[in-house]
Scaffold this motif. Structure first.
Motif, PDB file in Angstrom:
ATOM      1  N   ALA A  44      40.103  35.985  47.404  1.00  0.00           N
ATOM      2  CA  ALA A  44      41.189  36.653  46.675  1.00  0.00           C
ATOM      3  C   ALA A  44      42.373  35.711  46.514  1.00  0.00           C
ATOM      4  CB  ALA A  44      41.620  37.907  47.411  1.00  0.00           C
ATOM      5  N   GLN A  53      45.931  38.775  45.622  1.00  0.00           N
ATOM      6  CA  GLN A  53      45.293  40.062  45.932  1.00  0.00           C
ATOM      7  C   GLN A  53      44.267  40.492  44.887  1.00  0.00           C
ATOM      8  OE1 GLN A  53      48.148  43.070  47.012  1.00  0.00           O
ATOM      9  NE2 GLN A  53      49.403  41.607  48.100  1.00  0.00           N
ATOM     10  N   THR A  54      43.745  39.509  44.142  1.00  0.00           N
ATOM     11  CA  THR A  54      42.721  39.813  43.147  1.00  0.00           C
ATOM     12  C   THR A  54      41.516  38.913  43.420  1.00  0.00           C
ATOM     13  OG1 THR A  54      44.472  40.218  41.561  1.00  0.00           O
ATOM     14  CG2 THR A  54      42.272  39.921  40.657  1.00  0.00           C
ATOM     15  N   PHE A  55      40.327  39.476  43.304  1.00  0.00           N
ATOM     16  CA  PHE A  55      39.137  38.658  43.537  1.00  0.00           C
ATOM     17  C   PHE A  55      38.983  37.647  42.428  1.00  0.00           C
ATOM     18  CE2 PHE A  55      37.963  42.664  45.737  1.00  0.00           C
ATOM     19  CZ  PHE A  55      38.101  42.128  47.004  1.00  0.00           C
ATOM     20  N   GLU A  82      48.441  30.800  48.302  1.00  0.00           N
ATOM     21  CA  GLU A  82      47.793  31.608  49.341  1.00  0.00           C
ATOM     22  C   GLU A  82      46.443  32.147  48.869  1.00  0.00           C
ATOM     23  OE1 GLU A  82      50.069  34.078  52.167  1.00  0.00           O
ATOM     24  OE2 GLU A  82      48.779  35.710  51.485  1.00  0.00           O
ATOM     25  N   VAL A 112      42.768  33.961  50.180  1.00  0.00           N
ATOM     26  CA  VAL A 112      42.272  34.797  51.276  1.00  0.00           C
ATOM     27  C   VAL A 112      40.761  34.946  51.176  1.00  0.00           C
ATOM     28  CG1 VAL A 112      42.480  37.062  52.359  1.00  0.00           C
ATOM     29  CG2 VAL A 112      44.477  36.011  51.320  1.00  0.00           C
ATOM     30  N   LEU A 130      37.528  37.091  52.305  1.00  0.00           N
ATOM     31  CA  LEU A 130      37.264  38.443  52.797  1.00  0.00           C
ATOM     32  C   LEU A 130      35.768  38.700  52.974  1.00  0.00           C
ATOM     33  CD1 LEU A 130      39.721  40.177  50.337  1.00  0.00           C
ATOM     34  CD2 LEU A 130      40.106  39.819  52.765  1.00  0.00           C
ATOM     35  N   PRO A 131      35.360  39.035  54.184  1.00  0.00           N
ATOM     36  CA  PRO A 131      33.948  39.391  54.417  1.00  0.00           C
ATOM     37  C   PRO A 131      33.669  40.795  53.876  1.00  0.00           C
ATOM     38  CG  PRO A 131      35.197  39.685  56.437  1.00  0.00           C
ATOM     39  CD  PRO A 131      36.161  39.137  55.409  1.00  0.00           C
ATOM     40  N   PRO A 132      32.419  41.268  53.932  1.00  0.00           N
ATOM     41  CA  PRO A 132      32.113  42.611  53.414  1.00  0.00           C
ATOM     42  C   PRO A 132      32.986  43.689  54.071  1.00  0.00           C
ATOM     43  CG  PRO A 132      30.087  41.415  53.902  1.00  0.00           C
ATOM     44  CD  PRO A 132      31.213  40.575  54.414  1.00  0.00           C
ATOM     45  N   PHE A 133      33.305  44.707  53.289  1.00  0.00           N
ATOM     46  CA  PHE A 133      34.221  45.752  53.753  1.00  0.00           C
ATOM     47  C   PHE A 133      33.496  46.778  54.622  1.00  0.00           C
ATOM     48  CE2 PHE A 133      36.630  45.136  49.488  1.00  0.00           C
ATOM     49  CZ  PHE A 133      37.020  43.880  49.912  1.00  0.00           C
TER      50      PHE A 133
END
Lengths: 148, 77
Positions: free
Chosen positions: B51, B54-56, B67, B69, B71-74
């Motif tokens: 991300a 805050q957007t994939f 910045e 980020v 993120l692993p699976p939710f």
């Protein structure tokens, strides 16, 4: 013009208590246009994995993105269904097996909207919100939970 | 530019790092991944999304923000 709603806090430290849920229901008695409520409660399951039992889940989140996702999901759900109000709470930190980690509460004049909205909301939250869960076993070992 | 990379959930655990900075010359997410895989080879075996703002983003997206980020699976709910 659609009404702009302020982002509402979603995350709660630890489990969501029955008292909190009860109070939330009670607060709606003054809203007499409502004819139907629907509630979804997510509870931590004591899954058995390779002979070990899950005793708790420790939740973390990418909070900035999660909060904006929750806000977007709220707005989309209000657009899609005829709802009077909507409340979403999710735990962070440790929640023991048997305790509640997700509380979703929707209200509408009529029942069809709440049935449809609650399913849409819960599925969308699970799919889109960056929340992570570490399943802690009785022997303190752990594995990372993935939504199926 | 100097990037701040944040790791969440199991990615923070396996890289033993929640946040790090690294210098990155211009490029795409795929270019950045090469750098990250070199630094943390274990990441290559894992499923995650990236991300930015805050957007994939996808592999061919240009890295333009300081910045990033991972993120692993939710697992919410």
């Amino acid at each position: 013009m659609t009404k702009e709603r302020k982002p509402k806090p979603v995350f709660i430290e630890g489990a969501i208590s029955a008292e909190f849920i009860g109070n939330s229901i009670a607060k709606h008695q003054s809203k007499t246009t409502i004819g139907a409520h629907d509630i979804f409660l997510g509870q931590v399951r004591a899954d058995q994995i390779e002979g070990k039992t899950v005793k708790a889940i420790e939740y973390t989140a990418y909070e900035d993105m999660a909060n904006s996702k929750f806000h977007d999901i709220r707005e989309a759900t209000f657009k899609k269904f005829n709802l009077t109000c909507m409340h979403i709470y999710h735990s962070l930190g440790t929640v023991k097996a048997g305790e509640i980690c997700l509380f979703v509460f929707v209200s509408s004049p009529r029942r069809v909207d709440v049935f449809n909205a609650i399913e849409y909301l819960v599925n969308t939250i699970k799919e889109q919100v960056p929340i992570f869960g570490k399943e802690i076993f009785e022997d303190q070992s752990h594995q990372w939970k993935v939504n199926s | 530019m100097t990037l701040k990379i944040k790791y969440f959930g199991m990615l923070a655990e396996i890289t033993q790092c929640e946040e790090e900075t690294l210098s990155f010359s211009k490029g795409t997410a795929a270019d950045l991944l090469k750098v990250l895989f070199e630094k943390h080879p274990i990441l290559e075996e894992k499923e995650f999304q990236i991300a930015q703002n805050q957007t994939f983003i996808s592999n061919d997206s240009i890295i333009s923000n300081a910045e990033i980020v991972l993120l692993p699976p939710f697992a919410g709910g």
